[in-house]
Design a protein around this motif. Structure first.
Motif, PDB file in Angstrom:
ATOM      1  N   VAL A  21       0.878  -1.169   0.000  1.00 40.46           N
ATOM      2  CA  VAL A  21       0.000   0.000   0.000  1.00 40.46           C
ATOM      3  C   VAL A  21       0.914   1.217   0.000  1.00 40.46           C
ATOM      4  O   VAL A  21       1.790   1.343   0.844  1.00 40.46           O
ATOM      5  CB  VAL A  21      -0.916  -0.005   1.249  1.00 40.46           C
ATOM      6  CG1 VAL A  21      -1.715   1.287   1.331  1.00 40.46           C
ATOM      7  CG2 VAL A  21      -1.827  -1.226   1.238  1.00 40.46           C
ATOM      8  N   LYS A  22       0.713   2.110  -0.975  1.00 35.68           N
ATOM      9  CA  LYS A  22       1.576   3.286  -1.095  1.00 35.68           C
ATOM     10  C   LYS A  22       1.110   4.435  -0.203  1.00 35.68           C
ATOM     11  O   LYS A  22       1.906   5.167   0.356  1.00 35.68           O
ATOM     12  CB  LYS A  22       1.641   3.749  -2.545  1.00 35.68           C
ATOM     13  CG  LYS A  22       2.357   2.747  -3.449  1.00 35.68           C
ATOM     14  CD  LYS A  22       2.456   3.277  -4.859  1.00 35.68           C
ATOM     15  CE  LYS A  22       2.844   2.233  -5.846  1.00 35.68           C
ATOM     16  NZ  LYS A  22       4.146   1.860  -6.012  1.00 35.68           N
ATOM     17  N   HIS A  55      -5.551  -7.014  -4.249  1.00 35.19           N
ATOM     18  CA  HIS A  55      -4.167  -7.465  -4.167  1.00 35.19           C
ATOM     19  C   HIS A  55      -3.243  -6.385  -3.612  1.00 35.19           C
ATOM     20  O   HIS A  55      -2.304  -5.938  -4.259  1.00 35.19           O
ATOM     21  CB  HIS A  55      -3.733  -8.033  -5.515  1.00 35.19           C
ATOM     22  CG  HIS A  55      -4.637  -9.150  -5.922  1.00 35.19           C
ATOM     23  ND1 HIS A  55      -4.570 -10.398  -5.354  1.00 35.19           N
ATOM     24  CD2 HIS A  55      -5.688  -9.184  -6.769  1.00 35.19           C
ATOM     25  CE1 HIS A  55      -5.512 -11.161  -5.857  1.00 35.19           C
ATOM     26  NE2 HIS A  55      -6.206 -10.443  -6.713  1.00 35.19           N
ATOM     27  N   LEU A  56      -3.565  -6.003  -2.371  1.00 35.31           N
ATOM     28  CA  LEU A  56      -2.783  -5.054  -1.598  1.00 35.31           C
ATOM     29  C   LEU A  56      -2.403  -5.721  -0.286  1.00 35.31           C
ATOM     30  O   LEU A  56      -3.138  -6.579   0.220  1.00 35.31           O
ATOM     31  CB  LEU A  56      -3.599  -3.787  -1.315  1.00 35.31           C
ATOM     32  CG  LEU A  56      -3.951  -2.936  -2.528  1.00 35.31           C
ATOM     33  CD1 LEU A  56      -4.942  -1.834  -2.142  1.00 35.31           C
ATOM     34  CD2 LEU A  56      -2.701  -2.326  -3.142  1.00 35.31           C
ATOM     35  N   GLN A  57      -1.284  -5.307   0.294  1.00 30.81           N
ATOM     36  CA  GLN A  57      -0.782  -5.919   1.522  1.00 30.81           C
ATOM     37  C   GLN A  57      -1.533  -5.393   2.750  1.00 30.81           C
ATOM     38  O   GLN A  57      -1.064  -4.520   3.470  1.00 30.81           O
ATOM     39  CB  GLN A  57       0.721  -5.684   1.657  1.00 30.81           C
ATOM     40  CG  GLN A  57       1.525  -6.393   0.600  1.00 30.81           C
ATOM     41  CD  GLN A  57       3.007  -6.123   0.703  1.00 30.81           C
ATOM     42  OE1 GLN A  57       3.487  -5.528   1.661  1.00 30.81           O
ATOM     43  NE2 GLN A  57       3.751  -6.555  -0.300  1.00 30.81           N
ATOM     44  N   VAL A  72      -5.038  -4.267  12.520  1.00 34.50           N
ATOM     45  CA  VAL A  72      -4.860  -3.980  11.100  1.00 34.50           C
ATOM     46  C   VAL A  72      -3.373  -3.983  10.842  1.00 34.50           C
ATOM     47  O   VAL A  72      -2.613  -3.305  11.530  1.00 34.50           O
ATOM     48  CB  VAL A  72      -5.459  -2.600  10.728  1.00 34.50           C
ATOM     49  CG1 VAL A  72      -5.139  -2.252   9.285  1.00 34.50           C
ATOM     50  CG2 VAL A  72      -6.959  -2.575  10.975  1.00 34.50           C
ATOM     51  N   LEU A  73      -2.954  -4.766   9.856  1.00 40.66           N
ATOM     52  CA  LEU A  73      -1.542  -4.820   9.468  1.00 40.66           C
ATOM     53  C   LEU A  73      -1.456  -4.450   7.993  1.00 40.66           C
ATOM     54  O   LEU A  73      -2.028  -5.130   7.141  1.00 40.66           O
ATOM     55  CB  LEU A  73      -0.959  -6.219   9.685  1.00 40.66           C
ATOM     56  CG  LEU A  73      -0.721  -6.645  11.134  1.00 40.66           C
ATOM     57  CD1 LEU A  73      -2.015  -7.041  11.806  1.00 40.66           C
ATOM     58  CD2 LEU A  73       0.241  -7.800  11.171  1.00 40.66           C
ATOM     59  N   ILE A  74      -0.774  -3.343   7.712  1.00 39.20           N
ATOM     60  CA  ILE A  74      -0.588  -2.879   6.339  1.00 39.20           C
ATOM     61  C   ILE A  74       0.900  -2.974   6.021  1.00 39.20           C
ATOM     62  O   ILE A  74       1.737  -2.502   6.781  1.00 39.20           O
ATOM     63  CB  ILE A  74      -1.098  -1.430   6.180  1.00 39.20           C
ATOM     64  CG1 ILE A  74      -2.602  -1.375   6.524  1.00 39.20           C
ATOM     65  CG2 ILE A  74      -0.846  -0.920   4.761  1.00 39.20           C
ATOM     66  CD1 ILE A  74      -3.170   0.022   6.608  1.00 39.20           C
ATOM     67  N   ASN A  75       1.211  -3.611   4.908  1.00 43.40           N
ATOM     68  CA  ASN A  75       2.596  -3.860   4.493  1.00 43.40           C
ATOM     69  C   ASN A  75       3.400  -4.567   5.593  1.00 43.40           C
ATOM     70  O   ASN A  75       4.519  -4.163   5.915  1.00 43.40           O
ATOM     71  CB  ASN A  75       3.303  -2.565   4.080  1.00 43.40           C
ATOM     72  CG  ASN A  75       2.588  -1.834   2.969  1.00 43.40           C
ATOM     73  OD1 ASN A  75       1.828  -2.420   2.207  1.00 43.40           O
ATOM     74  ND2 ASN A  75       2.812  -0.541   2.862  1.00 43.40           N
ATOM     75  N   THR A 111       4.994  -3.164  10.799  1.00 39.47           N
ATOM     76  CA  THR A 111       3.801  -2.931   9.991  1.00 39.47           C
ATOM     77  C   THR A 111       3.305  -1.494  10.152  1.00 39.47           C
ATOM     78  O   THR A 111       3.835  -0.736  10.969  1.00 39.47           O
ATOM     79  CB  THR A 111       2.696  -3.941  10.396  1.00 39.47           C
ATOM     80  OG1 THR A 111       1.630  -3.881   9.462  1.00 39.47           O
ATOM     81  CG2 THR A 111       2.190  -3.685  11.793  1.00 39.47           C
ATOM     82  N   LEU A 112       2.306  -1.159   9.382  1.00 38.76           N
ATOM     83  CA  LEU A 112       1.591   0.115   9.528  1.00 38.76           C
ATOM     84  C   LEU A 112       0.204  -0.188  10.068  1.00 38.76           C
ATOM     85  O   LEU A 112      -0.368  -1.241   9.762  1.00 38.76           O
ATOM     86  CB  LEU A 112       1.472   0.830   8.173  1.00 38.76           C
ATOM     87  CG  LEU A 112       2.768   1.167   7.438  1.00 38.76           C
ATOM     88  CD1 LEU A 112       2.462   1.763   6.072  1.00 38.76           C
ATOM     89  CD2 LEU A 112       3.619   2.116   8.257  1.00 38.76           C
ATOM     90  N   ASN A 113      -0.358   0.748  10.837  1.00 36.61           N
ATOM     91  CA  ASN A 113      -1.706   0.549  11.355  1.00 36.61           C
ATOM     92  C   ASN A 113      -2.744   1.217  10.441  1.00 36.61           C
ATOM     93  O   ASN A 113      -2.413   1.718   9.362  1.00 36.61           O
ATOM     94  CB  ASN A 113      -1.806   1.032  12.807  1.00 36.61           C
ATOM     95  CG  ASN A 113      -1.719   2.532  12.960  1.00 36.61           C
ATOM     96  OD1 ASN A 113      -1.745   3.298  11.993  1.00 36.61           O
ATOM     97  ND2 ASN A 113      -1.610   2.987  14.198  1.00 36.61           N
TER      98      ASN A 113
END
Length: 147
Positions: A21-22, A55-57, A72-75, A111-113
């Motif tokens: 996710v950018k 199809h995003l992390q 929530v875990l992003i990338n 990760t990112l929240n």
């Protein structure tokens, strides 16, 4: 946002590698909120965006004994592993199948929240297993690949 459904094995889209996710914005948060709704409706404890053909992390986790709030875990990236644990796993994308899988007992995750803030934490036991299972989805791997 249209109604999203969980992809079922052997759908080839489950094997697509998710992209990072950018930028975390309203649309990403909307996807996350929808993922929680779908996961709850299906009585899951974890869901990767790949499973709903996004199809995003992104991973959501809830209803585990050792966590009090939804995660929530992003990338997400596993930056350290320790020990081994065997556990009987199941998957919303492969209903009516289960298997004993060996995974790392303790992991350290970066990760990112939900709001895009980076954090690092340690997970053990069932939370560790769940995170590893969902990260596998992000790289196109399924628990049946270990059997």
């Amino acid at each position: 946002m249209k109604m999203l459904k969980i992809l079922k094995y052997p759908d080839k889209r489950l094997r697509i590698k998710a992209k990072p996710v950018k930028k975390i914005n309203y649309n990403i948060q909307k996807i996350i909120n929808k993922m929680f709704k779908i996961m709850k409706k299906k009585n899951g404890i974890g869901l990767a965006a790949t499973q709903i053909n996004i199809h995003l992390q992104i991973i959501v986790i809830e209803k585990l004994l050792n966590i009090n709030t939804p995660m929530v875990l992003i990338n997400p990236k596993i930056i350290k592993k320790k020990g081994k644990i065997k556990f009987e796993e199941r998957c919303l994308s492969i209903p009516n199948k289960k298997g004993i899988i060996t995974r790392s007992k303790i992991i350290k995750v970066s990760t990112l929240n939900y709001f895009g803030k980076k954090y690092i934490f340690q997970a053990k036991s069932i939370l560790s297993i769940c995170i590893q299972h969902e990260i596998d989805h992000l790289i196109g791997k399924l628990f049946i690949d270990y059997i």
